[in-house]
Design a protein around this motif. Structure first.
Motif, PDB file in Angstrom:
ATOM      1  N   MET A   1       0.884  -1.434  -0.113  1.00 17.68           N
ATOM      2  CA  MET A   1      -0.334   0.006  -0.003  1.00 17.68           C
ATOM      3  C   MET A   1       1.182   1.190   0.281  1.00 17.68           C
ATOM      4  SD  MET A   1      -3.658  -0.457   2.192  1.00 17.68           S
ATOM      5  CE  MET A   1      -2.752  -0.863   3.961  1.00 17.68           C
ATOM      6  N   ASN A   2       0.274   2.114  -0.735  1.00 16.58           N
ATOM      7  CA  ASN A   2       1.254   3.486  -0.422  1.00 16.58           C
ATOM      8  C   ASN A   2       0.198   3.960   0.701  1.00 16.58           C
ATOM      9  OD1 ASN A   2      -0.881   5.168  -1.998  1.00 16.58           O
ATOM     10  ND2 ASN A   2      -0.126   5.044  -3.611  1.00 16.58           N
ATOM     11  N   VAL A   3       1.481   5.751   0.761  1.00 18.34           N
ATOM     12  CA  VAL A   3       0.909   6.169   1.587  1.00 18.34           C
ATOM     13  C   VAL A   3      -0.412   6.771   1.702  1.00 18.34           C
ATOM     14  CG1 VAL A   3       1.178   8.544   2.743  1.00 18.34           C
ATOM     15  CG2 VAL A   3       2.973   7.177   2.065  1.00 18.34           C
ATOM     16  N   LEU A   4      -0.949   7.012   0.370  1.00 14.95           N
ATOM     17  CA  LEU A   4      -1.943   7.620   0.369  1.00 14.95           C
ATOM     18  C   LEU A   4      -3.606   6.521   0.590  1.00 14.95           C
ATOM     19  CD1 LEU A   4      -2.355  10.259  -2.786  1.00 14.95           C
ATOM     20  CD2 LEU A   4      -2.596  10.542  -0.503  1.00 14.95           C
ATOM     21  N   GLU A   5      -3.258   5.299   0.601  1.00 12.47           N
ATOM     22  CA  GLU A   5      -3.428   4.352   0.185  1.00 12.47           C
ATOM     23  C   GLU A   5      -3.926   3.676   1.860  1.00 12.47           C
ATOM     24  OE1 GLU A   5      -3.412   1.783  -4.366  1.00 12.47           O
ATOM     25  OE2 GLU A   5      -1.792   1.099  -2.199  1.00 12.47           O
ATOM     26  N   LYS A   6      -2.972   3.991   2.857  1.00 13.12           N
ATOM     27  CA  LYS A   6      -2.855   4.383   3.753  1.00 13.12           C
ATOM     28  C   LYS A   6      -3.601   5.106   4.796  1.00 13.12           C
ATOM     29  CE  LYS A   6       1.814   1.573   5.462  1.00 13.12           C
ATOM     30  NZ  LYS A   6       3.206   1.836   5.322  1.00 13.12           N
ATOM     31  N   GLU A   7      -3.325   6.240   4.514  1.00  8.31           N
ATOM     32  CA  GLU A   7      -4.065   7.087   4.948  1.00  8.31           C
ATOM     33  C   GLU A   7      -5.585   6.722   4.353  1.00  8.31           C
ATOM     34  OE1 GLU A   7      -1.904  11.119   4.407  1.00  8.31           O
ATOM     35  OE2 GLU A   7      -4.342  11.786   3.445  1.00  8.31           O
ATOM     36  N   LYS A   8      -5.892   6.621   3.304  1.00  8.85           N
ATOM     37  CA  LYS A   8      -7.744   6.064   3.084  1.00  8.85           C
ATOM     38  C   LYS A   8      -8.251   4.565   3.647  1.00  8.85           C
ATOM     39  CE  LYS A   8     -11.239   6.373   0.159  1.00  8.85           C
ATOM     40  NZ  LYS A   8     -11.710   5.687   1.087  1.00  8.85           N
ATOM     41  N   THR A   9      -7.254   4.296   4.097  1.00  6.90           N
ATOM     42  CA  THR A   9      -7.780   3.170   4.785  1.00  6.90           C
ATOM     43  C   THR A   9      -7.740   3.577   6.752  1.00  6.90           C
ATOM     44  OG1 THR A   9      -5.989   1.249   3.578  1.00  6.90           O
ATOM     45  CG2 THR A   9      -6.689   0.855   5.812  1.00  6.90           C
ATOM     46  N   TRP A  10      -6.932   4.065   6.761  1.00 10.78           N
ATOM     47  CA  TRP A  10      -6.835   4.655   8.404  1.00 10.78           C
ATOM     48  C   TRP A  10      -7.939   5.651   8.306  1.00 10.78           C
ATOM     49  CZ3 TRP A  10      -7.169   9.371  10.344  1.00 10.78           C
ATOM     50  CH2 TRP A  10      -7.035   9.415  12.339  1.00 10.78           C
ATOM     51  N   MET A  11      -8.233   5.906   7.717  1.00 12.22           N
ATOM     52  CA  MET A  11      -9.578   7.190   7.880  1.00 12.22           C
ATOM     53  C   MET A  11     -11.475   6.672   7.220  1.00 12.22           C
ATOM     54  SD  MET A  11      -8.318  10.031   4.815  1.00 12.22           S
ATOM     55  CE  MET A  11     -10.265  10.530   4.801  1.00 12.22           C
ATOM     56  N   ASP A  12     -10.777   5.790   6.850  1.00  8.49           N
ATOM     57  CA  ASP A  12     -11.883   4.225   6.892  1.00  8.49           C
ATOM     58  C   ASP A  12     -12.296   3.322   8.234  1.00  8.49           C
ATOM     59  OD1 ASP A  12     -12.429   5.528   4.272  1.00  8.49           O
ATOM     60  OD2 ASP A  12     -11.748   3.501   3.127  1.00  8.49           O
ATOM     61  N   SER A  13     -11.314   3.709   8.606  1.00 13.05           N
ATOM     62  CA  SER A  13     -11.404   2.742  10.485  1.00 13.05           C
ATOM     63  C   SER A  13     -11.856   3.273  11.328  1.00 13.05           C
ATOM     64  CB  SER A  13     -10.385   2.281  10.267  1.00 13.05           C
ATOM     65  OG  SER A  13      -8.803   2.494  10.909  1.00 13.05           O
ATOM     66  N   VAL A  14     -12.415   5.133  10.819  1.00 11.52           N
ATOM     67  CA  VAL A  14     -11.501   5.876  12.419  1.00 11.52           C
ATOM     68  C   VAL A  14     -13.801   5.951  13.093  1.00 11.52           C
ATOM     69  CG1 VAL A  14     -12.056   8.424  13.284  1.00 11.52           C
ATOM     70  CG2 VAL A  14     -10.081   7.724  11.683  1.00 11.52           C
ATOM     71  N   ILE A  15     -14.726   6.313  12.007  1.00 10.85           N
ATOM     72  CA  ILE A  15     -15.918   6.817  12.639  1.00 10.85           C
ATOM     73  C   ILE A  15     -16.967   5.038  12.773  1.00 10.85           C
ATOM     74  CG2 ILE A  15     -18.079   7.494  11.687  1.00 10.85           C
ATOM     75  CD1 ILE A  15     -17.038   9.815  10.136  1.00 10.85           C
ATOM     76  N   LYS A  16     -17.034   5.798  14.211  1.00  5.39           N
ATOM     77  CA  LYS A  16     -17.964   3.702  14.113  1.00  5.39           C
ATOM     78  C   LYS A  16     -18.968   3.826  14.992  1.00  5.39           C
ATOM     79  CE  LYS A  16     -13.775   1.646  16.174  1.00  5.39           C
ATOM     80  NZ  LYS A  16     -12.945   2.367  15.354  1.00  5.39           N
ATOM     81  N   GLU A  17     -19.983   4.013  13.911  1.00  4.43           N
ATOM     82  CA  GLU A  17     -21.589   4.233  13.522  1.00  4.43           C
ATOM     83  C   GLU A  17     -22.422   3.868  14.929  1.00  4.43           C
ATOM     84  OE1 GLU A  17     -20.100   3.526  10.160  1.00  4.43           O
ATOM     85  OE2 GLU A  17     -20.009   4.831   9.148  1.00  4.43           O
ATOM     86  N   ASP A  18     -22.338   2.717  15.244  1.00  8.33           N
ATOM     87  CA  ASP A  18     -22.877   2.391  16.975  1.00  8.33           C
ATOM     88  C   ASP A  18     -22.745   3.263  17.706  1.00  8.33           C
ATOM     89  OD1 ASP A  18     -20.342   1.561  16.434  1.00  8.33           O
ATOM     90  OD2 ASP A  18     -21.024  -0.415  18.015  1.00  8.33           O
ATOM     91  N   GLN A  19     -21.574   3.491  17.473  1.00  9.15           N
ATOM     92  CA  GLN A  19     -20.762   4.517  19.071  1.00  9.15           C
ATOM     93  C   GLN A  19     -21.798   5.757  18.762  1.00  9.15           C
ATOM     94  OE1 GLN A  19     -16.908   4.868  19.807  1.00  9.15           O
ATOM     95  NE2 GLN A  19     -17.621   1.985  19.871  1.00  9.15           N
TER      96      GLN A  19
END
Ligand code: SAM
Ligand code: SF4
Length: 503
Positions: free
Chosen positions: A1-19
């Protein structure tokens, strides 16, 4: 994964809707834009008698109803506004007396995945030089703040980015608490680290609780849904209004019970935003056994390089309206702390502190790594926004003392468990002030001995004498004689070089 892809994966993991979804009512959050406008429009031309009754309710330290705040916001008569200002000053004195707390911001990282149209740190601002302090650099900054300037409280600030995730934030907090610097007569250290960072999950907030976070501060920026969506572009984490709106619910769930809210004034109509703050405070009080915001902040939008939105907005708040909104916040949530920052000029701060502010910053620098001596002043141009008041802590404290305010460096509250529900009860009944007055005297003495210029020391000592005399006069109605004797005992020990003695 390049830096941008890594960043995107991280961004996708932040929000937890159920919370946050679990707190919502049939998919609706607690800010109903139409209802706020109905309240504002339905309380036009309020009767002066009604306004005076509302003022009495604030003086009894009761949170106002939305209709009551809306009525205050609709006052047109300038003489009635004078009464409102007088009462907000009176409420402030009743809860916080003549104390003011000072702190400094410490910007740790300006990497950011968001693109808020008003902020110099936004992702698309190519002119911003990105930096993240190493843990050693964080310690160096803390050494200057605690050892040279004499701060005891910091607010640490971070952009939202995988490089400044909750783990990094926790490491920086730990590092700051480890710093202890010898001073003229004792030692300097940071005793409370508050955090201004992006909304986090319950798990991440628990991690911050473990390392001793003071207050967790997140501003909603604007409570107006449509404006929120416009200034926080789609595709960013911050675009999610509810993830942000419910972050204090998550903090309280995680056991972080000093929470701080705020609005960035200038994005939308200021009266609407004051109503939003009130609804937020009332929602927290109702869901968390009376725990409301520990502080409310009301920064005004400042010019920032690479953020042209600031020039475009039609909602800029004038100085006159700024005073009004401060008074109405003070009266609407009478127990809360209120923070005015160095974004404002010295003149404005002088005017608004008596109206209800309880905390302010000094010797402020907002560049990354800006407190160290080798900092390149040109770098200062590339900061998040431009400051209005760059006076030193010594100058500010001297001026405050001349105005009759004692600067309190007390951080005992949260270290003795006076947080959350306990602090709320103490504030509402005016009892918090009894501890605070004593701790203000002790910590001010420490600071004068360790950091004050001769001029400030002289003025400060006169004030201390007056404060001690006031405590003496309140024996035995407020202070038992033994407490007074203990105060004098602690005071003498501090003069001899002991530090960090408190009630
Ligand atoms: N990134 C985190 C966030 O957005 O919540 C925390 C750090 S952010 C640098 C802290 C605050 O700075 C924001 O909540 C916003 O209210 C304020 N801010 C951003 N741009 C500003 C500007 N141009 N003038 C005044 N305040 C600004
Ligand atoms: Fe990033 Fe916060 Fe600035 Fe928005 S306000 S660009 S989230 S640092």
């Amino acid at each position: 994964m390049n830096v941008l892809e890594k960043e995107k994966t991280w961004m996708d993991s932040v929000i937890k809707e159920d919370q946050y979804e679990k707190y919502m009512d049939n998919g609706k959050d607690f800010i109903d834009d139409d209802e706020i406008w109905e309240k504002l429009n339905g309380n036009k031309n309020p009767d002066p008698k009604r306004i005076r009754d509302i003022l009495q309710k604030s003086l009894a330290i009761q949170t106002l109803e939305p209709d009551e705040t809306a009525a205050l916001l609709n006052v047109k008569d300038e003489r009635l506004w004078e009464e409102i200002f007088e009462m907000s000053a009176k409420v402030k004195r009743k809860v916080y007396d003549n104390r003011i707390v000072t702190f400094a911001p410490l910007y740790c990282s300006n990497y950011c995945v968001n693109n808020c149209l008003y902020c110099g740190f936004r992702r698309e601002n190519q002119k911003e030089k990105r930096r993240r302090l190493t843990i050693d650099e964080v310690k160096e900054e803390a050494k200057v703040l605690a050892g040279k300037i004499g701060h005891k409280r910091l607010i640490v600030v971070y952009g939202e980015h995988p490089l400044s995730d909750a783990r990094y934030i926790a490491d920086t907090i730990k590092a700051i608490y480890e710093v202890k610097v010898p001073t003229k007569n004792g030692y300097g250290q940071i005793r409370r680290v508050n955090v201004n960072a992006a909304p986090m999950s319950v798990e991440d907030l628990r991690m911050l609780k473990e390392v001793g976070i003071g207050t967790y501060q997140v501003f909603q920026e604007t409570y107006h849904h449509q404006t929120y969506a416009r200034v926080h572009p789609e595709g960013t984490i911050k675009h999610n209004y509810q993830w942000r709106l419910y972050c204090m619910h998550r903090a309280l769930e995680a056991g972080v019970d000093d929470v701080a809210i705020g609005v960035l004034f200038g994005l939308y109509d200021w009266r609407f935003e004051v109503m939003g703050l009130l609804y937020h405070a009332r929602e927290l009080e109702s869901k968390f056994d009376g725990i409301g915001p520990h502080t409310i902040s009301f920064p005004r939008l400042m010019p920032a390089l690479g953020a042209p939105f600031v020039q475009e907005t039609k909602y800029k708040v004038s100085d006159e309206d700024f005073k009004k909104l401060i008074a109405v916040i003070r009266l609407s949530v009478p127990y809360t702390g209120m923070i005015v920052t160095a974004r404002e000029s010295a003149d404005i701060r002088r005017e608004v502190i008596p109206l209800g502010c309880t905390q302010t910053d000094a010797s402020t620098r907002i560049g990354i790594g800006a407190y160290r001596e080798s900092y390149n002043r040109q770098e200062a141009e590339r900061q998040q926004f431009l400051l209005g008041d760059t006076r030193s802590l010594d100058e500010l404290i001297r001026e405050l003392a001349q105005m009759g305010y004692i600067t309190s460096f007390c951080t005992a509250g949260y270290r003795c468990g006076r947080t959350g529900q306990r602090i709320m009860k103490l504030l509402r009944t005016g009892k918090e002030g009894q501890f605070c007055k004593l701790n203000a005297i002790l910590t001010f003495r420490e600071w004068l001995d360790d950091f004050a210029s001769e001029e400030t020391k002289e003025i400060g000592e006169r004030l201390i004498k007056k404060e001690i005399e006031e405590v003496k006069q309140k024996i035995p109605s407020v202070y038992p004689r033994e407490i007074f004797q203990e105060l004098i005992g602690y005071y003498e020990r501090i003069k001899d070089g002991e530090r960090d003695l408190y009630f």
